[in-house]
Design a protein around this motif. Sequence first.
Motif, PDB file in Angstrom:
ATOM      1  N   GLU A   1      19.334 -37.109   6.615  1.00  0.00           N
ATOM      2  CA  GLU A   1      18.360 -36.756   7.475  1.00  0.00           C
ATOM      3  C   GLU A   1      19.097 -35.562   8.762  1.00  0.00           C
ATOM      4  O   GLU A   1      18.414 -34.823   9.283  1.00  0.00           O
ATOM      5  CB  GLU A   1      17.477 -38.152   8.157  1.00  0.00           C
ATOM      6  CG  GLU A   1      16.852 -37.939   7.420  1.00  0.00           C
ATOM      7  CD  GLU A   1      15.770 -37.614   6.826  1.00  0.00           C
ATOM      8  OE1 GLU A   1      14.669 -37.325   7.428  1.00  0.00           O
ATOM      9  OE2 GLU A   1      14.835 -37.742   5.519  1.00  0.00           O
ATOM     10  N   ALA A   2      20.547 -36.337   8.736  1.00  0.00           N
ATOM     11  CA  ALA A   2      21.140 -35.293  10.051  1.00  0.00           C
ATOM     12  C   ALA A   2      21.310 -33.476   9.296  1.00  0.00           C
ATOM     13  O   ALA A   2      20.584 -32.841   9.977  1.00  0.00           O
ATOM     14  CB  ALA A   2      22.037 -36.054  10.561  1.00  0.00           C
ATOM     15  N   LYS A   3      21.908 -33.681   8.183  1.00  0.00           N
ATOM     16  CA  LYS A   3      21.811 -32.295   7.536  1.00  0.00           C
ATOM     17  C   LYS A   3      21.075 -31.672   7.565  1.00  0.00           C
ATOM     18  O   LYS A   3      20.678 -30.569   7.507  1.00  0.00           O
ATOM     19  CB  LYS A   3      22.484 -32.683   6.271  1.00  0.00           C
ATOM     20  CG  LYS A   3      22.959 -31.253   5.773  1.00  0.00           C
ATOM     21  CD  LYS A   3      23.425 -31.668   4.111  1.00  0.00           C
ATOM     22  CE  LYS A   3      23.694 -30.490   3.619  1.00  0.00           C
ATOM     23  NZ  LYS A   3      24.925 -30.541   2.462  1.00  0.00           N
ATOM     24  N   ARG A   4      19.631 -32.579   6.654  1.00  0.00           N
ATOM     25  CA  ARG A   4      17.841 -31.509   6.872  1.00  0.00           C
ATOM     26  C   ARG A   4      17.624 -31.013   8.442  1.00  0.00           C
ATOM     27  O   ARG A   4      17.245 -29.879   8.603  1.00  0.00           O
ATOM     28  CB  ARG A   4      16.909 -32.614   6.450  1.00  0.00           C
ATOM     29  CG  ARG A   4      17.193 -32.817   4.750  1.00  0.00           C
ATOM     30  CD  ARG A   4      16.386 -33.193   4.667  1.00  0.00           C
ATOM     31  NE  ARG A   4      16.266 -33.341   2.663  1.00  0.00           N
ATOM     32  CZ  ARG A   4      15.253 -34.708   2.596  1.00  0.00           C
ATOM     33  NH1 ARG A   4      15.056 -35.316   3.252  1.00  0.00           N
ATOM     34  NH2 ARG A   4      16.326 -34.364   0.988  1.00  0.00           N
ATOM     35  N   ALA A   5      18.157 -31.690   9.581  1.00  0.00           N
ATOM     36  CA  ALA A   5      18.097 -31.561  10.499  1.00  0.00           C
ATOM     37  C   ALA A   5      18.597 -30.112  11.571  1.00  0.00           C
ATOM     38  O   ALA A   5      18.509 -29.610  11.743  1.00  0.00           O
ATOM     39  CB  ALA A   5      17.928 -32.625  12.031  1.00  0.00           C
TER      40      ALA A   5
ATOM     41  N   ARG B   1      17.299 -26.738  12.319  1.00  0.00           N
ATOM     42  CA  ARG B   1      17.617 -26.072  13.424  1.00  0.00           C
ATOM     43  C   ARG B   1      18.315 -24.537  13.533  1.00  0.00           C
ATOM     44  O   ARG B   1      18.035 -23.900  14.317  1.00  0.00           O
ATOM     45  CB  ARG B   1      18.450 -26.432  14.459  1.00  0.00           C
ATOM     46  CG  ARG B   1      18.113 -28.139  15.065  1.00  0.00           C
ATOM     47  CD  ARG B   1      18.800 -28.495  16.264  1.00  0.00           C
ATOM     48  NE  ARG B   1      20.318 -29.004  15.701  1.00  0.00           N
ATOM     49  CZ  ARG B   1      20.446 -29.957  15.320  1.00  0.00           C
ATOM     50  NH1 ARG B   1      19.656 -31.085  14.975  1.00  0.00           N
ATOM     51  NH2 ARG B   1      21.707 -30.235  14.306  1.00  0.00           N
ATOM     52  N   GLU B   2      18.907 -24.444  12.617  1.00  0.00           N
ATOM     53  CA  GLU B   2      19.606 -23.142  11.922  1.00  0.00           C
ATOM     54  C   GLU B   2      18.271 -22.179  12.043  1.00  0.00           C
ATOM     55  O   GLU B   2      18.227 -20.938  12.137  1.00  0.00           O
ATOM     56  CB  GLU B   2      20.710 -23.178  11.129  1.00  0.00           C
ATOM     57  CG  GLU B   2      21.606 -24.291  11.535  1.00  0.00           C
ATOM     58  CD  GLU B   2      22.334 -24.544  10.237  1.00  0.00           C
ATOM     59  OE1 GLU B   2      22.328 -24.062   9.116  1.00  0.00           O
ATOM     60  OE2 GLU B   2      23.945 -24.866  10.706  1.00  0.00           O
TER      61      GLU B   2
END
Length: 107
Positions: free
Chosen positions: A31-35, A39-40
Amino acid sequence: MTDGTQKPDSARPTGKRQLSGASTISTASVEAKRAQQRREEDSSEGPGGGVVSFLPEVVQEVRKVVWPTGREMVTYTLVVFAFLIFLTALVWGVDQLVTLGVDAVLT
C-alpha cells in the motif's frame, strides 16, 4: 483435540521462504508503494512529463548507461565485421549456386 495431537496452526507459514525466515512482503509495504506511485503520477504533467522536462530526463538516462571500454568496442567492431563478411560470402555463394542451377535448366 483430546487424543494428545494438536490441530495444525492455520496461521503458520508453509512456504519455503517463510520457513527459512526470508523477508516477506506485507500489505502495508504494498500500500505504501502504491501511494508513492500515485503521488509521483499526480506530480507529473501528463504523459511524458512535458516538453520542458525532456532534456533533463535524457541527461539523467544517459548517465545511467554503462559505456563500453575502448577494448570492448574494438572487440565488438571486429565481431560485427567478421559476421558481415561471413553473411556476404554466404549470400554470394547461394547466389552463384542458384545462377548455375538456373543456367543449367534454361540452356
